[in-house]
Every structure is written in structure tokens, then in C-alpha cells.
Design a protein around this motif. Structure first.
Motif, mmCIF file in Angstrom:
data_model
loop_
_atom_site.group_PDB
_atom_site.id
_atom_site.type_symbol
_atom_site.label_atom_id
_atom_site.label_comp_id
_atom_site.label_asym_id
_atom_site.label_seq_id
_atom_site.Cartn_x
_atom_site.Cartn_y
_atom_site.Cartn_z
ATOM 1 N N ALA A 121 0.838 -1.204 0.000
ATOM 2 C CA ALA A 121 0.000 0.000 0.000
ATOM 3 C C ALA A 121 0.871 1.252 0.000
ATOM 4 O O ALA A 121 0.530 2.272 -0.610
ATOM 5 N N LEU A 122 2.013 1.172 0.681
ATOM 6 C CA LEU A 122 2.958 2.294 0.669
ATOM 7 C C LEU A 122 3.479 2.510 -0.752
ATOM 8 O O LEU A 122 3.571 3.651 -1.237
ATOM 9 N N GLU A 123 3.786 1.434 -1.425
ATOM 10 C CA GLU A 123 4.264 1.554 -2.814
ATOM 11 C C GLU A 123 3.142 2.004 -3.738
ATOM 12 O O GLU A 123 3.374 2.734 -4.708
ATOM 13 N N ASP A 124 1.935 1.573 -3.445
ATOM 14 C CA ASP A 124 0.783 2.010 -4.238
ATOM 15 C C ASP A 124 0.570 3.513 -4.086
ATOM 16 O O ASP A 124 0.260 4.213 -5.052
ATOM 17 N N ALA A 125 0.769 4.007 -2.869
ATOM 18 C CA ALA A 125 0.618 5.460 -2.643
ATOM 19 C C ALA A 125 1.661 6.234 -3.440
ATOM 20 O O ALA A 125 1.390 7.312 -3.973
ATOM 21 N N SER A 126 2.855 5.678 -3.532
ATOM 22 C CA SER A 126 3.892 6.337 -4.314
ATOM 23 C C SER A 126 3.551 6.318 -5.798
ATOM 24 O O SER A 126 3.685 7.318 -6.500
ATOM 25 N N ALA A 127 3.085 5.165 -6.259
ATOM 26 C CA ALA A 127 2.835 5.023 -7.701
ATOM 27 C C ALA A 127 1.605 5.801 -8.149
ATOM 28 O O ALA A 127 1.576 6.335 -9.254
ATOM 29 N N HIS A 128 0.581 5.870 -7.316
ATOM 30 C CA HIS A 128 -0.704 6.376 -7.792
ATOM 31 C C HIS A 128 -1.211 7.607 -7.066
ATOM 32 O O HIS A 128 -2.222 8.166 -7.449
ATOM 33 N N SER A 129 -0.548 7.986 -5.982
ATOM 34 C CA SER A 129 -1.112 9.044 -5.173
ATOM 35 C C SER A 129 -0.145 10.219 -5.009
ATOM 36 O O SER A 129 -0.450 11.178 -4.299
ATOM 37 N N GLY A 130 0.982 10.133 -5.667
ATOM 38 C CA GLY A 130 1.953 11.209 -5.496
ATOM 39 C C GLY A 130 2.430 11.349 -4.062
ATOM 40 O O GLY A 130 2.813 12.431 -3.630
ATOM 41 N N LEU A 131 2.380 10.274 -3.322
ATOM 42 C CA LEU A 131 2.872 10.295 -1.943
ATOM 43 C C LEU A 131 4.152 9.466 -1.888
ATOM 44 O O LEU A 131 4.113 8.250 -1.722
ATOM 45 N N LYS A 132 5.263 10.131 -2.052
ATOM 46 C CA LYS A 132 6.548 9.436 -2.072
ATOM 47 C C LYS A 132 7.025 9.219 -0.644
ATOM 48 O O LYS A 132 6.684 9.993 0.255
ATOM 49 N N SER A 133 7.811 8.193 -0.438
ATOM 50 C CA SER A 133 8.233 7.924 0.930
ATOM 51 C C SER A 133 9.735 7.730 1.036
ATOM 52 O O SER A 133 10.407 7.322 0.084
ATOM 53 N N LEU A 134 10.209 8.040 2.198
ATOM 54 C CA LEU A 134 11.635 8.023 2.489
ATOM 55 C C LEU A 134 11.830 7.359 3.839
ATOM 56 O O LEU A 134 11.205 7.752 4.825
ATOM 57 N N ALA A 135 12.690 6.363 3.887
ATOM 58 C CA ALA A 135 13.026 5.747 5.166
ATOM 59 C C ALA A 135 14.257 6.437 5.727
ATOM 60 O O ALA A 135 15.303 6.473 5.073
ATOM 61 N N ALA A 136 14.122 7.004 6.901
ATOM 62 C CA ALA A 136 15.235 7.695 7.551
ATOM 63 C C ALA A 136 15.740 6.790 8.666
ATOM 64 O O ALA A 136 15.213 6.793 9.778
ATOM 65 N N ILE A 137 16.775 6.038 8.353
ATOM 66 C CA ILE A 137 17.239 5.001 9.276
ATOM 67 C C ILE A 137 18.320 5.577 10.178
ATOM 68 O O ILE A 137 19.465 5.771 9.764
ATOM 69 N N SER A 239 8.831 17.404 -4.844
ATOM 70 C CA SER A 239 8.821 18.024 -6.168
ATOM 71 C C SER A 239 8.465 17.020 -7.262
ATOM 72 O O SER A 239 8.194 17.406 -8.396
ATOM 73 N N LEU A 240 8.480 15.732 -6.941
ATOM 74 C CA LEU A 240 8.135 14.724 -7.949
ATOM 75 C C LEU A 240 6.636 14.630 -8.194
ATOM 76 O O LEU A 240 6.189 14.087 -9.202
ATOM 77 N N ALA A 241 5.856 15.131 -7.238
ATOM 78 C CA ALA A 241 4.407 14.933 -7.352
ATOM 79 C C ALA A 241 3.701 16.271 -7.534
ATOM 80 O O ALA A 241 4.156 17.308 -7.052
ATOM 81 N N ALA A 242 2.591 16.223 -8.215
ATOM 82 C CA ALA A 242 1.813 17.447 -8.447
ATOM 83 C C ALA A 242 1.008 17.788 -7.197
ATOM 84 O O ALA A 242 0.646 16.916 -6.411
ATOM 85 N N GLU A 243 0.749 19.067 -7.047
ATOM 86 C CA GLU A 243 -0.086 19.503 -5.937
ATOM 87 C C GLU A 243 -1.531 19.075 -6.168
ATOM 88 O O GLU A 243 -1.985 18.996 -7.296
#
Lengths: 549, 549
Positions: A121-137, A239-243
Motif C-alpha cells: 500500500a505504501l508503494e501504491d501510494a507512491s505510484a498512484h497518489s503522489g505520496l513518495k516515501s523516504l526511510a530515515a534510518i 517536487s516529484l508529485a503534483a499539488e
């Protein structure tokens, strides 16, 4: 050991919201959101295992699933999600071992399936929802912790003497990383297979420059610059995703009624026949007119039928998986006015350019995937009063088989635009496309067609179409026969037959990886008296039977 | 139960030839060959289960594997193979249930892997050798019997009141069809998934017109016209393939020496260190010049190094799988003159238009696939005296890891044209392509390049390149550590890491289907005291734990 009573006295409930989160902190500074893992070790799902060092159990993961879903609906202003830790020098140490060691086989398998669905679902949000994610380890990151990072678009690792990413399951526990780790390492991050082999058999993991050069993380950053660099990269992701325009839509609680006999939601019911090991799952069409424009749909918010009904369906599927382990057959039924469902579908399709409508469609898609992946036999019963139309026709197509009454004035099936690509399966095909692999032209059904039983049978849209004389006996017998077969053999059979055609990372995870993991979860070398999972944390060393299979 | 002693006292030997066949009759009337199954029920591999009603065990299947391979080399005049039965009204009732019920888990899994490889070899012969096949089903055809038919290009079923095809494993035995049945039904024959579901849960199977309309068979024919129609269709298949010039090449016996300490062949040795659970597998380069033209290669016949060495390798891999179940790590070594190997590769490549040379290449390909699919950890050790060049470099690429000595005058690697496509893996990619999924340009290595350790490491062709000071310790430790890990977890891990990239029917069979089947083969519902496999043929009915996973 698989006695459902032992699964846990209290049923698991999946509904939550940020105000009730125990283990995650959701902080929003649009356009960036931060989800910080801060596991409360004394609040596991069930007593018996403290959740030390940011290790997780289902109670942690269901909050994550909720948060990712809510961000999409409630916070369109968020375009990058940083997944981090609120604990110093510990990112996440993965699924809690004692929880796994003390769980039934069935619970372990369902737990891993759910965590896999959450990562996807996290990957789906990135692919289809313009919600990119970053793991800060920011420190130790092991097993499921690293698998969570793997589901993000980008991975930053703090560069110090100790912080490493690792998949220590094979060397330490004699099981596989259970949440897509092996698949994502070689198929998503495309780590060279021999390096992946070294990495996955190395308890202590890999850190620093080696982690970057092996493609395990994207960047390592000294602690002093870590926060700044994370913020910088989050902005780059934004910046990768549209507003998106307009305010978010709050997901109101569903507030279903749960009893041993079933679940009652507004649009969805689950009735359990425990003696027969059968559940009847019914979806009801809208009872009144639904909004037809994107603006009106947003106005309706989470009461929108298409959103609420599928949220309810999702809830019921999870209830089935975790709280009704002995139900073998799920009878899929629909009730109501097909025209209303078709009108909903038409409105969704024409409004799909709107971010909210798009989210509703992607949510429906994910819930239907959850249905495909539910390890129970699915029989669609298309009887009088049913409305298997458009998006609800997908239920019949998801079923292992369908029975349609052939009678004068009997039920009909109907197609909509949503059967043609908006609701794909994990294999990337539509359910019609998967069904008609041999005759792809049959899958290209014009939307708006209506089929009575005889025509549906001829078109290959249903499995059987008994007449009134045979109907009751045939359906009853089919259910009884199915419920009498070995639940394990059925699970394996269905997992192989449901996903014909192309394989994707998703089907690889659920088909190949999960199957191997289920196998290993059964083996004495892991779960036997002297198995590594059983003995984890105890002074005694695991003893293996060395036979290779 | 997995005690290797219990697997059987007498080791299994895989070499045979038509004069020694017990269970099959091979009749050749060029351009058609017929393989007739006539199982001798009193001659199973091991005492304890009569092979009734043309059911098979490994002794039956290894003859089939031999026959299909020999047809390709010894009978180029044959272009269609009819697989039928010599018994009246019984085609084949599948794998013998009592054999399965009394076998160890490890044996069952390896048995199914071998039968799968044999079915895939039949399909490989059709795809690459112009040897099309036809299953002539003259009567009962169940389980593995139907799975054998599924591997043929065409299936003819006699049309009478009783003859049916069936996959009764799920309803009767609570296991999965073990030889690719589910996958081939939906992915090869593209049977609609709901019909496949009905078919696979129906003990009695499907016959007559329904079998045709469900795509389970191509045609049904009344008994009176069956033989004539089979002959007619065989002729039609013949016409699909081009004629091949020249006589066949007889495969002479290998006559290896087998001891508890290993196997000695002319070009291949296997040395077992039982205490360490490690095997050293060594391939030796040609010791003299090999023929360089197709005509000369054919003249050399089965003494041709490329054919003999890979037949020996195949034999050793099967010996490892069946007779050395506790060996966990296989150290892959080569010895000899790399230039000779490269000369062989060049000759094969330039002669590939010749049918015999082409068969040699496809045979090498199949053996290397067998290596990829061998569930043991594979470590390539590239030391002084080694010759990992061209086709032998594939061994290093097939390994889970490789160690190359970095020393002045140390070993080198070399590439040939054969690394670039002639020897693909099950996933359809070259081993270099699988290795460099992230950087495909690295996989396009020019043939004829030579790499010392430092360059090979830099190019990503080896995993580690220790210098002389570290070499011995590092290799020894790597082997010891690997051998200490759980054999089950390693099998699962390797099955997931070795085949990154695209999935094919082949990888689906070995990855998805086999993994589920292995799982079910462990479950009490199948193999427990009250399991269906255990109780098959006994008056008592199986008792299931109903928990679904």
C-alpha cells in the motif's frame, strides 16, 4: 496448535485513527509528513511479549496501515512521507520474535500477509497518489525494519560505526524475511544476487559505503547532518508529485457491530455458519441516489457509498482472516439495485481526474486485491435480488467459482467501465483479462452490457447456471463439498489458480516468497522443540536436521 | 523421518538405456516414435508398494527422462513422439500414492522436482528440437498421468463412458498435483480459472466434450477411430518440424565409479566430506584438442567433451540430490586449460546450425538449469589451476557466491559467446543478465575477455577476491558458516534470490507451485497420522484441522 481458541481470546479489531495510535506519531508539516515509530513495549496486541527495541506486532502494523491510508484521503497536501523513529539510535528491529514464536502457524501467515499488504500500500501510494516515501534510518534496522525501508522510494542510513541494515532471519531464526525482503532486494532494488546472498545470511548486516555500493540503501549520512539531509531529500520527493486541490476528506469511524455470529456494517454483512464453516458475505448497493460529480462526492466524504462500502468490505475481510480461522468457504452475495451501482461506477469513472475520486478507485482496487489474496474458498452466488454489476461484478470475478440462477425474471450481470482496467489484480491484469487468458477478446467487454444467466454462461462470465429446479441443491452441495476438503490443499490450489498470467513483484511476494516462508514456518528446524525460532533468546542452541530438500 | 538412512539403503542410479527399460516400450517408426507406458507393478524402485494401474515412481520416470533425451541425440529422424499406454483402458494413474505416503519429505520434494524437470525437457524438445509430442489417452488418466499429458503439445482422449482426465490430488489426497499440473492448466492450456478450480477439486475428473470445451484436451475420439486419429495427428506434428540430416549419435554409458566418498567420472568428480556436510564438485577441461567442426564433433559422438562432461555433471547432480541428502554446501571447482574450454565453446557456437551441435548446447543448458534448481548452497572457488571460462564460467555465475584468489599469476576468468544467450536460466535470462538486472549493460560482456581477480571483482563478476594471505581462511570460514545454517531456510532463501527478474511457466512451477506443495507435504492434514495421504486406501477417513492459513 492451530486451535482457534489459542489464536487469542480477544478478537483483533482493525479500525483505528491517529488519536488512538499507540506506537506511531504522525506529524504533518505539509507538504511533508513524518511517521515516527515509537513502540510502547508494554502495549503489545496480546500480553506475553514486550515489544523491545522498536519491534512490532500486528497492533503496530495496523496503525501504519491506517496512517498510510489516511494520508491519502485526509491529507492531500502531503506529498512526501518520512518514515523514521522516535527512539535514539534504533530505527526498527523488525517483527517481534517472541510474538512470532508464540503464535499459531495460521496467525503467523496472516500476520505476514497483512504486513505485506501494508508495504504494498505504501508503494501504491507512491505510484498512484503522489505520496513518495523516504526511510530515515537513524540506527539499528533489522529484518522487518529493513523490509519497511525497502518499501519506501528512498532509503537514507545514518553513517556511524554501528548503524546497519540487515535481514538476519536466515542465520538467526532459521526462517525467511517474511515481508517481501528477499524479493525487494533482488527485484526492486536489483541488488546483485550474490551480494544479496551474502547480505541475507549475515546476521550483523551491512553498513556505510558498502550498503550504498551494494544498492541496499541510497545514501549514508553522518549523524550531524542526518536530519538536514532527510529534510532535503523529502523536499526533493515533494517536487516529484503534483499539488492536489482542495481539502482532505476525513475517514469517519465505521463502527460495525461484531458478534460471534458475524459483522454488521451499513453496506456489508458477514454471517457465520460456524457448524458448516461457511460465511455469507453480502454487499448492498446504495439505497438512495449517490452524488454524480467529483465535487458532490467530496462533499459526501467518507459516507460516499463507494468508499464506505469498500472500507467495510476491507474490515470484514480482515475480521474473517484473523478472527474466524475455521471458516473455509465464503459465499459472496450482493443485494440491491444494480442501476445504482452502475451509476456510481459511471460517476467514479468520469470523475477520476479528481484526486479524491482517484483515491476512492485505488482504495476499491486495494480492497479487491485483499479479497483475491484471502485464503478462503470464494463462491459467488448470483441469485434473485443480487446486483453483481460493474464494481460489484468484480466480486463474482474474484470468486473461485460462480453460480447464477437461470430463471425467467432471474438475476442479471452487468458490466461497467470499472471492469476494464481501473481495478486490476496483483498480476497487473483485470479480472476479466485473467479469466480469459486464452481468448483476450472476450475480456474486452463493452461497458453497459447486461447478461442473463444463459447469456452469461455462454459468454464465460459465470461457472454454472442451474435452473430453479436444481438451484438450491446444486449451490448447497457445492458449498458443502468445498467445505469438506483439506483447508491446506485448497489454500495452495487457490494460490496457484487465481493468478494465472504474468507475475509481478506483488505476485512473487505472495506466491513464491510467502509459500516458501509458510513451508519453513512449519519445519522443525524453525518451530520444533529445538528449532531456531523456538529457542531464540534462550541459552540453548538450535539443533538442525541437516537433510536438504 | 528425514534420516537419510531411511531414504533407502540402495542409492538411486540414473543411467539407463532402452535395452534396460522396465516400464516403457520405445518403438520407432520414423518419423514417429511411440513411448508406451507398461509399468511392471512388481518392479518398483524400492520394495513396499506395487505399481498398480500404470502408476509410477522414480524408476519409471527416469526411464522417461532417458528416452526423451536419447530421442534427441540418437534419433534425429524422429519428429513426433506419441506417449501412450500399453495397457488396455488405462493411460496412467499418476505417481504411486503408497510410494509418496512412505517416502521422506526430502525424497518427495526431490522426486517431484525430477519429474518436473522431465516434463520441461519434453517441452524443451518440442521448442528447440523439432520433436513434437502427443499424449494418446486411451483410458483412465489421473494426477501425474494428466500432468504428463499436459507437457505434450497435443492431447487426444478416447471418447467413451468412462475415460476422463483428472487432477484428484486435492479432493482425494489433500496435496497438490505435484508436477506442474495447476500451472500448466491455467498458464499453458489457459483453462479458465473457475473451470480449473472445478476440475482440480473434482475427484472423478472431466471427460468427453466438456474436456474439450474446457480446453483440458484437444480432441476426443471414439475408441474405434482412436489409433487412426492418433497416427494422423502424429503425422501432422511431423510436418511442423524440419528434417534433420545424418545419423544419430549414440549416448554411450558413462560408467562412473560410485562410493560413499563420492563419484568419479572421466571429466567430473564429486568428493564428499560427510562430517562437514560439504561436497567438492570438480569439472575438468578437455585434456586434448577437441574437434572443431560439426562433422568432426558428430564423429566424436558421445565422447565429445561438451556432451560427456555435462552428462557427467547431470549424473552427479542427481546423485547429490537423491543419495547425499545431508550435503549442504557444494563447492564448485574447475581444473585444466581454459583455452581448451574456450575452443570448445567457439566450435559449438560456430557449429550451432548443425542439429547435433544444437542438441549439445541445449543439453548443456538443461544441465545448468538442473544446477540452478539444486537445493544446496553453491559456492564457486576460483583458485589456481581453475578454468572458469565460457561455458564453465556459467558454474561460477550459477553459484550463490564466488571466491576468486587475487594473486600474481593467479586464476583468471574468461568469457565466450556461450555466456551471452545460448545457456539461459529458467527465467529466460542469461546468468549474466540475472546478475546485472540493475545494470544490463554489464551483462553484455564481449566474448573472449579475460579477467584477473581485481578486474573481475571490479566488473562484478565475482563476490569476493581475497589475497593469498586471507584466501584459505576466508574460503574455509565461508564454507563452514554456510554449512552451519538451517538447511530449510537456505533452501527458501536461495529459491528466492537465484531467480530475480521475469517469471516464466518454468519458474512459476519451481517457485510458486513447488513451494506451496512442499508446504502442504509438511502439513498434518496431508501427512499426519490422520492425514489424507497417510490414510489413502485405508478404510479410515482423513480428519482435518480446519484452520485456514
Amino acid at each position: 496448535m492451530d486451535n482457534p481458541a489459542a489464536v487469542g481470546e480477544a478478537p483483533v479489531r482493525f479500525e483505528t485513527d491517529p488519536s488512538r495510535y499507540v506506537h506511531w506519531r504522525l506529524e504533518i508539516e505539509a507538504p511533508v509528513a513524518r511517521l515516527l515509530l515509537d513502540v510502547q513495549e508494554d502495549r503489545p496486541l496480546r500480553p506475553g511479549y514486550p515489544l523491545k527495541t522498536n519491534s512490532y506486532d500486528l497492533s503496530v502494523d495496523l496503525e501504519l496501515a491506517d496512517a498510510v491510508n489516511r494520508l491519502r484521503f485526509e491529507h492531500p497536501e502531503v506529498r512526501a512521507l518520512v518514515i523514521g523513529s522516535a527512539k535514539d539510535r534504533i530505527f526498527c528491529s523488525g517483527a517481534n520474535i517472541y510474538m512470532l514464536g508464540s503464535s499459531t502457524h495460521s496467525f503467523k501467515v496472516n500476520f505476514c500477509k497483512f504486513t505485506n499488504e501494508t508495504r504494498l500500500a505504501l508503494e501504491d501510494a507512491s505510484a498512484h497518489s503522489g505520496l513518495k516515501s523516504l526511510a530515515a534510518i537513524n540506527g539499528a534496522c533489522a529484518g522487518g525494519g529493513y523490509e519497511l525501508a525497502l518499501a519506501c522510494d528512498e532509503i537514507l542510513l545514518v553513517d556511524d560505526a554501528s548503524s546497519a541494515v540487515s535481514l538476519p532471519e536466515v542465520p538467526l531464526l532459521a526462517v525467511l524475511p517474511g515481508t517481501g525482503g528477499l524479493t525487494r532486494v533482488v527485484d526492486k532494488r536489483k541488488v546483485r544476487r550474490d551480494l544479496a546472498d551474502v547480505f541475507s545470511s549475515l546476521g550483523e548486516g551491512v553498513k556505510g559505503r558498502r550498503a550504498v555500493s551494494w544498492r541496499l540503501v541510497d545514501e549514508t549520512v553522518p549523524l550531524s547532518r542526518f536530519a538536514a539531509r532527510v529534510a532535503e531529500r523529502a523536499q526533493a520527493l515533494v517536487s516529484l508529485a503534483a499539488e492536489k486541490a482542495g481539502p482532505g476528506v476525513v475517514l469517519a469511524p465505521l463502527g460495525g457491530g461484531y458478534t460471534p455470529e458475524g459483522v454488521e456494517h451499513r453496506h456489508v454483512s458477514l454471517r457465520i455458519d460456524a457448524a458448516a464453516r461457511v460465511a455469507h458475505l453480502t454487499l448492498r448497493a446504495p439505497e438512495a441516489e449517490e452524488p454524480s460529480t467529483a465535487a458532490a462526492m467530496r462533499e459526501r466524504g467518507s459516507d460516499l457509498w463507494a468508499l464506505r462500502a469498500f472500507r467495510e468490505l476491507d474490515d470484514v475481510l480482515l475480521d474473517l482472516r484473523f478472527n474466524r480461522p475455521e471458516v473455509g468457504v465464503v459465499v459472496l452475495e450482493t443485494r440491491g439495485d444494480a442501476a445504482r451501482v452502475l451509476a456510481v461506477d459511471a460517476a467514479l469513472w468520469s470523475g477520476r481526474g479528481d484526486w479524491f475520486v482517484s483515491e476512492v478507485l485505488h482504495h476499491m482496487k486495494r480492497v479487491l486485491k485483499r479479497l483475491d489474496l484471502t485464503a478462503r474458498s470464494l463462491l459467488a452466488v448470483i441469485d434473485r435480488g443480487s446486483c453483481f454489476a460493474g464494481s460489484l461484478f468484480e466480486l463474482a470475478l474474484a470468486a473461485d467459482r460462480s453460480y447464477m440462477l437461470d430463471a425467467a425474471g432471474g438475476p442479471t450481470l452487468a458490466t461497467s467501465q470499472l471492469n476494464l482496467g481501473a481495478l486490476p489484480m496483483s498480476n497487473g491484469l483485470t479480472r476479466l483479462g485473467t479469466r480469459f487468458l486464452a481468448e483476450p477478446q472476450r475480456a474486452a467487454i463493452p461497458p453497459g452490457e447486461t447478461y442473463d444467466a444463459a447469456v452469461a454462461l455462454e459468454a464465460g462470465l459465470v461457472t454454472f447456471a442451474p435452473d430453479e429446479i436444481d438451484w438450491e441443491d446444486e449451490v448447497r452441495l457445492a458449498i458443502e463439498e468445498r467445505a469438506s476438503l483439506s483447508p491446506d490443499a485448497l489454500t495452495g490450489m487457490e494460490a496457484n489458480l487465481r493468478f494465472a498470467g504474468p507475475e509481478t513483484m506483488e505476485t512473487k511476494i505472495f506466491g513464491r516468497l510467502s509459500a516458501w516462508q509458510n513451508w519453513i514456518f512449519q519445519r522443525p528446524n524453525a518451530v520444533g522443540e529445538k528449532g531456531a525460532l523456538t529457542l531464540y533468546g534462550k541459552p540453548e542452541r538450535a539443533r538442525f536436521n541437516w537433510t536438504r530438500t
